[in-house]
Design an enzyme around this catalytic site. Structure first.
Site, mmCIF file in Angstrom:
data_model
loop_
_atom_site.group_PDB
_atom_site.id
_atom_site.type_symbol
_atom_site.label_atom_id
_atom_site.label_comp_id
_atom_site.label_asym_id
_atom_site.label_seq_id
_atom_site.Cartn_x
_atom_site.Cartn_y
_atom_site.Cartn_z
ATOM 1 N N ARG A 13 37.401 37.759 27.968
ATOM 2 C CA ARG A 13 37.983 37.093 29.133
ATOM 3 C C ARG A 13 37.797 35.580 29.010
ATOM 4 O O ARG A 13 36.711 35.094 28.771
ATOM 5 C CB ARG A 13 37.325 37.596 30.425
ATOM 6 C CG ARG A 13 37.768 39.000 30.810
ATOM 7 C CD ARG A 13 37.049 39.493 32.039
ATOM 8 N NE ARG A 13 35.645 39.736 31.775
ATOM 9 C CZ ARG A 13 34.742 40.046 32.706
ATOM 10 N NH1 ARG A 13 35.112 40.118 33.976
ATOM 11 N NH2 ARG A 13 33.491 40.268 32.392
ATOM 12 N N THR A 35 30.029 38.550 42.959
ATOM 13 C CA THR A 35 30.109 37.128 43.330
ATOM 14 C C THR A 35 31.286 36.932 44.278
ATOM 15 O O THR A 35 32.427 37.198 43.909
ATOM 16 C CB THR A 35 30.306 36.276 42.061
ATOM 17 O OG1 THR A 35 29.237 36.563 41.159
ATOM 18 C CG2 THR A 35 30.318 34.800 42.378
ATOM 19 N N ALA A 75 26.764 21.673 22.754
ATOM 20 C CA ALA A 75 28.150 21.181 22.724
ATOM 21 C C ALA A 75 28.956 22.059 21.778
ATOM 22 O O ALA A 75 28.434 22.587 20.802
ATOM 23 C CB ALA A 75 28.180 19.733 22.257
ATOM 24 N N GLY A 76 30.222 22.236 22.073
ATOM 25 C CA GLY A 76 31.063 23.063 21.209
ATOM 26 C C GLY A 76 32.399 23.318 21.870
ATOM 27 O O GLY A 76 32.977 22.404 22.480
ATOM 28 N N LEU A 88 22.634 38.204 35.926
ATOM 29 C CA LEU A 88 22.508 38.647 34.531
ATOM 30 C C LEU A 88 23.532 37.978 33.622
ATOM 31 O O LEU A 88 24.629 37.620 34.041
ATOM 32 C CB LEU A 88 22.617 40.167 34.419
ATOM 33 C CG LEU A 88 23.929 40.895 34.687
ATOM 34 C CD1 LEU A 88 24.897 40.822 33.518
ATOM 35 C CD2 LEU A 88 23.629 42.349 34.995
ATOM 36 N N CYS A 145 32.962 34.794 34.209
ATOM 37 C CA CYS A 145 32.213 34.259 35.362
ATOM 38 C C CYS A 145 32.355 32.751 35.539
ATOM 39 O O CYS A 145 32.938 32.295 36.520
ATOM 40 C CB CYS A 145 30.749 34.641 35.236
ATOM 41 S SG CYS A 145 30.522 36.418 35.141
ATOM 42 N N GLU A 180 25.733 38.402 30.097
ATOM 43 C CA GLU A 180 26.176 39.405 29.133
ATOM 44 C C GLU A 180 25.419 39.157 27.828
ATOM 45 O O GLU A 180 25.074 38.025 27.501
ATOM 46 C CB GLU A 180 27.689 39.298 28.917
ATOM 47 C CG GLU A 180 28.443 39.822 30.134
ATOM 48 C CD GLU A 180 29.942 39.672 30.023
ATOM 49 O OE1 GLU A 180 30.471 39.616 28.900
ATOM 50 O OE2 GLU A 180 30.583 39.613 31.083
ATOM 51 N N LYS A 201 36.012 31.209 36.278
ATOM 52 C CA LYS A 201 36.633 31.604 37.552
ATOM 53 C C LYS A 201 35.738 31.255 38.747
ATOM 54 O O LYS A 201 36.230 30.965 39.833
ATOM 55 C CB LYS A 201 37.032 33.079 37.548
ATOM 56 C CG LYS A 201 35.910 34.097 37.536
ATOM 57 C CD LYS A 201 35.700 34.814 38.843
ATOM 58 C CE LYS A 201 34.569 35.818 38.690
ATOM 59 N NZ LYS A 201 33.917 36.237 39.868
ATOM 60 N N LYS A 233 24.557 31.833 44.287
ATOM 61 C CA LYS A 233 25.177 32.373 43.084
ATOM 62 C C LYS A 233 26.202 31.409 42.485
ATOM 63 O O LYS A 233 26.145 31.068 41.298
ATOM 64 C CB LYS A 233 25.819 33.717 43.421
ATOM 65 C CG LYS A 233 26.694 34.283 42.348
ATOM 66 C CD LYS A 233 25.914 34.662 41.113
ATOM 67 C CE LYS A 233 26.813 34.765 39.932
ATOM 68 N NZ LYS A 233 26.363 35.698 38.924
HETATM 69 C C1 UGA Z 1 26.890 33.530 33.329
HETATM 70 C C2 UGA Z 1 25.528 33.039 33.847
HETATM 71 O O1 UGA Z 1 24.779 32.468 32.779
HETATM 72 C C3 UGA Z 1 24.742 34.200 34.466
HETATM 73 O O2 UGA Z 1 23.522 33.725 35.014
HETATM 74 C C4 UGA Z 1 25.598 34.833 35.566
HETATM 75 O O3 UGA Z 1 24.946 35.948 36.159
HETATM 76 C C5 UGA Z 1 26.915 35.303 34.966
HETATM 77 O O4 UGA Z 1 27.607 34.187 34.386
HETATM 78 C C6 UGA Z 1 27.744 35.884 36.077
HETATM 79 O O5 UGA Z 1 28.115 35.142 36.981
HETATM 80 O O6 UGA Z 1 27.919 37.102 36.096
HETATM 81 P P1 UGA Z 1 27.659 34.825 31.106
HETATM 82 O O7 UGA Z 1 29.058 34.676 31.619
HETATM 83 O O8 UGA Z 1 27.219 36.136 30.565
HETATM 84 O O9 UGA Z 1 26.620 34.457 32.276
HETATM 85 O O10 UGA Z 1 27.494 33.766 29.938
HETATM 86 P P2 UGA Z 1 26.600 32.474 29.627
HETATM 87 O O11 UGA Z 1 25.497 32.841 28.748
HETATM 88 O O12 UGA Z 1 26.292 31.724 30.862
HETATM 89 O O13 UGA Z 1 27.647 31.638 28.763
HETATM 90 C C7 UGA Z 1 28.874 31.209 29.348
HETATM 91 C C8 UGA Z 1 29.686 30.413 28.353
HETATM 92 O O14 UGA Z 1 29.088 29.142 28.142
HETATM 93 C C9 UGA Z 1 29.846 31.044 26.968
HETATM 94 O O15 UGA Z 1 31.206 30.912 26.578
HETATM 95 C C10 UGA Z 1 28.934 30.213 26.088
HETATM 96 O O16 UGA Z 1 29.379 30.166 24.755
HETATM 97 C C11 UGA Z 1 29.045 28.856 26.764
HETATM 98 N N1 UGA Z 1 27.894 27.975 26.507
HETATM 99 C C12 UGA Z 1 26.638 28.315 26.889
HETATM 100 C C13 UGA Z 1 28.098 26.759 25.855
HETATM 101 O O17 UGA Z 1 29.252 26.395 25.516
HETATM 102 N N2 UGA Z 1 27.039 25.934 25.636
HETATM 103 C C14 UGA Z 1 25.779 26.268 26.016
HETATM 104 O O18 UGA Z 1 24.858 25.462 25.779
HETATM 105 C C15 UGA Z 1 25.568 27.483 26.656
#
Ligand code: UGA
Length: 443
Positions: A338, A124, A261-262, A156, A269, A158, A272, A213
């Protein structure tokens, strides 16, 4: 048709991509500057937690289709297609993205490209980077115009990295509009198996691909902060944000996903990326366009503080209080800490005098490296022993399915903050717990 591929960077993105490319039938070499990582990967071991990846990696290391090296010459000699999947973290002391690892790959690989090659960037990067790197490549690569650059962002998640790599919901390719053709043909060959399944394939210019992205991540972050802002209002009114999210989520235009919510978003990702996006917009003179992302970031960070304040209120003070924090990873099915909201909350409580015991099924070791002064327990029950308050900070399945009845005999007092709104609250309340969710049952 099998391609010879290199993948630079063997973190969550690069290692998964390398194994995924081998699964598609290509011959792959993964490259990293860290010899310890390369040694483990070469032995078929994944140096981080990602479900499904160890099996995939081992299968292709064993088959000989996937190998790893620290030697750039080896990669340049072997491969015709080079992916860049190195990190672009936030710069120290600023919001911008640090693209030095991407630049290093170009500087080291470029001079070794003596025959036609295609470089596909997956990292990115701030908009404008690909165009700059393409010009630099033409300067330093002996094969000159025979070296093409495409930008092929990765989406993707994680925890779902293998599935997202092998079955992406779309493929995006940014190309130099003045030199169309070759990069797209190469990408079509590399991704042939996915394109046969009618995976949408969008070919566009460099700038658009880079913006796709960060816009996707900014949108997801905004969605989460939207519902967390509404959670603040729910807390002030006694309304329930989970019911509210269910209700608005039925509208297909809104959708229920990412309205959890939480404690908010963390990880390597989303936080940053929105900051780097704002920084880049500032450089481009359009900072006002993204001013709302400052608020998205602000709402998100306030949730962590809110959890600490709520704990203080429930306990009538934090000094000396024994608190169990369940979760350290930024989300379940990951050992990534992170910018983790869970760890931020644990650290915040600790700094205000609480005795914090943390347990995460996979992230204890990573957490202990950056927060060595917290206590870590090997399982959830041990963490909860004699606790005056339990905080569920990452929604691992192990925590969601805890037996509230059994837990009452382990803790000192049955108080719980459901930081991810992931517990069956009625069961906990029925078992005698003082339950507080985020944006619900504010009391
Ligand atoms: C995110 C994006 O979802 C991917 O599509 C992207 O490729 C990736 O960043 C990246 O740029 O590499 P990721 O960081 O693995 O993926 O995690 P997410 O599943 O997006 O969750 C991010 C955060 O949001 C987590 O801390 C999760 O707990 C939080 N979250 C997610 C919430 O607080 N509420 C939600 O409803 C969903």
């Amino acid at each position: 048709m099998s391609e010879r591929i290199s993948v630079f960077g063997t973190g969550y993105l690069g290692a998964t991509h390398a194994a995924g490319m081998a699964e598609l039938g290509h011959e792959v070499i993964g490259v990293d500057i860290d010899p310890a990582k390369i040694a483990r990967l070469s032995a078929g071991e994944v140096p981080f937690y990602e479900p499904g990846l160890p099996e995939l990696l081992k299968r292709h290391v064993d088959s000989g289709r996937l190998r790893f090296t620290t030697d750039v010459h080896d990669a340049a000699e072997f491969a015709d297609v080079h992916f860049i999947g190195v990190g672009t973290p936030q710069v120290r002391g600023g919001y911008a993205a640090d693209v030095s690892q991407v630049e290093s790959v170009i500087e080291e690989l470029g001079p070794l490209l003596t025959r036609p090659a295609t470089i596909l960037g997956k990292s990115t990067v701030p908009v404008g980077t690909a165009e700059r790197l393409a010009a630099r490549l033409r300067e330093i690569a002996p094969a000159g115009d025979e070296v093409d650059l495409g930008w092929n962002p990765e989406f993707l998640r994680e925890g779902f990295a293998v599935q997202d790599t092998l079955r992406p919901d779309r493929l995006v390719l940014g190309i130099d509009r003045d030199r169309p053709g070759r990069v797209e043909q190469v990408a079509r060959r590399v991704y042939a198996a996915m394109l046969e399944r009618d995976t949408p394939f969008l070919v566009t210019d460099y700038a658009t691909s880079e913006l796709v992205k960060v816009s996707a991540n900014a949108f997801l972050a905004t969605k989460i902060s939207f519902i967390n802002a509404i959670a603040e209002v729910c807390e002030a009114t006694g309304a329930d944000v989970r019911d509210l999210a269910d209700a608005i989520g039925h509208d297909e235009r809104i959708g229920r996903k990412f309205l959890g919510a939480g404690l908010g978003f963390g990880g390597g990702c989303l936080p940053k990326d929105i900051r780097a996006f704002m920084a880049r917009a500032g450089e481009l003179g359009v900072d006002q366009a993204l001013a709302f992302l400052r608020e998205v970031d602000g709402v998100n960070m306030r949730r962590r503080e809110h959890a600490v304040t709520l704990a203080e209120r429930m306990l009538g003070g934090l000094d000396g209080a024994r608190i169990a924090v369940l979760g350290a990873a930024f989300k379940p099915d990951s050992d990534d800490i992170r910018d983790s909201p869970a760890l931020d909350v644990a650290g915040g409580l600790h700094l205000r005098g609480a005795k914090v015991v943390v347990h995460d099924p996979e992230a204890n070791a990573n957490a202990a490296r950056i927060w060595p002064t917290l206590t870590y327990a090997d399982d959830a029950l041990e963490a909860c022993r004699d606790a005056e308050l339990v905080i569920v900070a990452t929604e691992w399945k192990q925590f969601r399915t805890l037996d509230p009845q059994a837990l009452t005999s382990i803790v000192a007092s049955p108080r719980v903050i459901d930081g991810r709104n992931c517990l069956p609250s009625e069961d906990w309340i029925e078992a005698g717990w003082e339950y507080r969710g985020m944006g619900r049952l504010a009391g």
